[in-house]
Design an enzyme around this catalytic site. Structure first.
Site, mmCIF file in Angstrom:
data_model
loop_
_atom_site.group_PDB
_atom_site.id
_atom_site.type_symbol
_atom_site.label_atom_id
_atom_site.label_comp_id
_atom_site.label_asym_id
_atom_site.label_seq_id
_atom_site.Cartn_x
_atom_site.Cartn_y
_atom_site.Cartn_z
ATOM 1 C CE LYS A 83 -10.751 -3.617 2.756
ATOM 2 N NZ LYS A 83 -9.631 -4.091 3.452
ATOM 3 N NE ARG B 173 -7.380 3.397 10.767
ATOM 4 C CZ ARG B 173 -6.736 2.657 9.727
ATOM 5 N NH1 ARG B 173 -7.704 1.767 9.210
ATOM 6 N NH2 ARG B 173 -5.691 2.622 9.433
ATOM 7 C CG ASP C 73 -6.660 0.174 -1.121
ATOM 8 O OD1 ASP C 73 -5.515 -0.475 -1.140
ATOM 9 O OD2 ASP C 73 -7.210 0.220 -0.192
ATOM 10 N NE ARG D 170 -9.512 -2.194 -1.999
ATOM 11 C CZ ARG D 170 -10.584 -2.052 -1.688
ATOM 12 N NH1 ARG D 170 -11.756 -1.644 -2.347
ATOM 13 N NH2 ARG D 170 -10.672 -1.803 -0.227
HETATM 14 C C1 S3P Z 1 -5.339 0.565 4.958
HETATM 15 C C2 S3P Z 1 -4.331 1.107 4.354
HETATM 16 C C3 S3P Z 1 -3.649 0.827 3.001
HETATM 17 C C4 S3P Z 1 -4.887 0.211 2.158
HETATM 18 C C5 S3P Z 1 -5.599 -0.950 2.978
HETATM 19 C C6 S3P Z 1 -6.236 -0.329 4.153
HETATM 20 C C7 S3P Z 1 -5.832 0.925 6.231
HETATM 21 O O1 S3P Z 1 -2.455 -0.110 3.174
HETATM 22 O O2 S3P Z 1 -4.194 -0.409 0.958
HETATM 23 O O3 S3P Z 1 -6.688 -1.562 2.095
HETATM 24 O O4 S3P Z 1 -6.804 0.609 6.696
HETATM 25 O O5 S3P Z 1 -5.097 1.384 6.947
HETATM 26 P P1 S3P Z 1 -0.897 0.591 3.439
HETATM 27 O O6 S3P Z 1 -1.003 1.217 4.682
HETATM 28 O O7 S3P Z 1 -0.107 -0.539 3.717
HETATM 29 O O8 S3P Z 1 -0.818 1.221 2.229
#
Ligand code: S3P
Length: 436
Positions: free
Chosen positions: A20, A25, A321, A394
């Site tokens: 994901k 990105r 996560d 989740r």
């Molecule tokens: C993500 C970063 C994480 C994660 C989220 C996806 C990302 O969050 O929990 O599901 O793609 O950069 P945080 O960076 O706020 O911890």
């Protein structure tokens, strides 16, 4: 949805959907690169579609096609200044990654945008991007002044500078680095511990002038001046999605699953380290690199001798996560599991500390909340319960795994199971397929 205890083990082989974080990105960086970016293995889940729609609203053409190698996306990038002012607000749905990362890109545009999201995203803290981006010269504010969506982002004057963030967060780090592409001078960001580094790897591959942080020194910098050039991206399987089948295989007697092409980037592999420390029978085979990301095939077998662990410190961002799932597996292990330094869980798609502890206790486990985590006493027999995942994908998937380990003939009921579509639309198809 009613999920019965597993009669037989989980068996077979699957390819979990694309990562994901990398999928989001690929759209964002492909849009601001010059030329075409071809993406294979893109995750077509609700969150990533939110990102795709935001960039389409800003004039980016994204073709969805298929050929003999499978489905692909072709993003016709328009360069740093090729986005156009959207006619409506940019709706980020449930996706924190969309809202936070896009804020960095929008801070560098010459037009005003308004970011909105669903009820859950509208509750989540955005001050963590508003403050650093403002101090770097962005014009970004929360419409209601409460540090939450809607955000109004207008033409600012990004100068660059140094930011130290208090909580390790790839979303915040990425927003800062993306604003740095549009700044006058260098932008640096220091995190307390290294969070996922997909932005650093991918921006470097697109041609940005970036120095990544390391585990020992989580300080990353980016300098303006170089344009991004479109490229081909193969998105590896998402370890956060694979984790549910890893957890299920570990706790359901008779299981043996093979998960193909899973991303095991060291900033994401905490789940592998924790399951291994619990004594889990996991083999990592066929390690290789795909588009700069380490991947492998994972073979996971039922392990009747799992034991509790203590988790905290720098490992937390590498498994943030997966904590609800770790708690479920801990409930089936022997001994106590303590999770520390994970207060961030309270501001995810739901308050994951509360929902995990409440769900486990409803199923007969013994779990207790802490300010920054939880304590789970393993070895208690799990039984039927009705689980309301609070629209959090989740939580729904973690308790679907817990249901398989129940000792009760009465199935566990998961309310609103469709919320898994946020990250894994075919979760229940794959879940059933491995039990067939
Ligand atoms: C993500 C970063 C994480 C994660 C989220 C996806 C990302 O969050 O929990 O599901 O793609 O950069 P945080 O960076 O706020 O911890």
């Amino acid at each position: 949805m009613k999920i019965a205890r597993a009669q037989n083990g989980l068996k077979g082989e699957i390819r979990v959907p694309g990562d994901k974080s990398i999928s989001h990105r690929s759209i964002m960086f492909g849009s601001i690169a010059e030329g075409d970016t071809l993406v294979r293995g893109f995750l077509k889940s609700a969150d990533c579609i939110s990102t795709m729609e935001c960039f389409r609203k800003m004039g980016i053409e994204i073709e969805e096609g298929a050929d003999e190698e499978g489905e692909y996306l072709l993003i016709h990038g328009k360069g740093f200044h090729g986005l156009s002012k959207p006619e409506e607000t940019l709706y980020c749905g449930n996706s924190g990654t969309t809202a936070r990362l896009i804020s960095g890109i929008l801070s560098g545009q010459d037009f005003e945008t308004v970011l909105t999201g669903d009820e859950s995203l509208s509750r989540r803290p955005m001050k963590r991007v508003i403050e650093p981006l403002s101090s770097l010269g962005a014009s970004i504010r929360s419409e209601k002044g409460d540090g939450r969506l809607p955000l109004i982002i207008d033409k600012g004057s990004l100068k660059g500078g140094s930011i130290e963030i208090k909580v390790a967060s790839a979303q915040v780090k990425s927003a800062i680095l993306l604003s740095g592409l549009y700044a006058e001078g260098e932008t640096t960001v220091r995190e307390p511990a290294l969070s996922r580094n997909h932005t650093e790897l991918m921006l470097t591959a697109f041609g940005a002038d970036l120095t990544p942080g390391t585990k020992e020194d989580p300080l990353c910098s980016v300098r303006p001046g170089r344009t991004l050039k479109g490229l081909n991206i193969n998105v590896p399987g998402d370890i956060s999605s694979a984790a549910y089948f890893m957890g299920a295989a570990l706790i359901v007697p008779g299981s043996e699953v093979c998960l193909r092409n899973v991303g095991i980037n060291p900033t994401r592999d905490g789940i592998l380290r924790v399951f291994t420390e619990m004594g889990g029978n996991i083999e990592i085979e066929n390690e290789r690199y795909e588009s700069g990301e380490k991947t492998a095939d994972l073979i996971v077998r039922y392990t009747p001798t799992l034991k509790g662990v203590n988790i905290g410190g720098d490992i937390i961002p590498t498994l943030i996560d997966e904590i609800p799932l770790i708690a479920v597996v801990a409930a089936a292990a022997e001994g106590e599991t303590v999770i520390n330094d994970a207060a961030e869980l309270k501001v995810k798609e739901s308050d994951r500390i509360s929902l995990t502890v409440e769900g486990l206790n409803a199923m007969g486990a013994k779990a207790e909340k802490k300010e920054d985590g939880m304590v789970i006493e393993g070895g208690k027999a799990l039984h039927h319960a009705v689980i309301d995942p609070g629209k959090d994908h989740r939580i729904a998937m973690s308790f679907s795994v817990a249901a398989l380990a129940s000792k009760d003939v009465k199935p566990v009921e998961i309310r609103d199971p469709a919320c898994v579509g946020i990250s894994y639309p075919d979760f229940y198809r794959d879940f059933d397929r491995l039990q067939a």
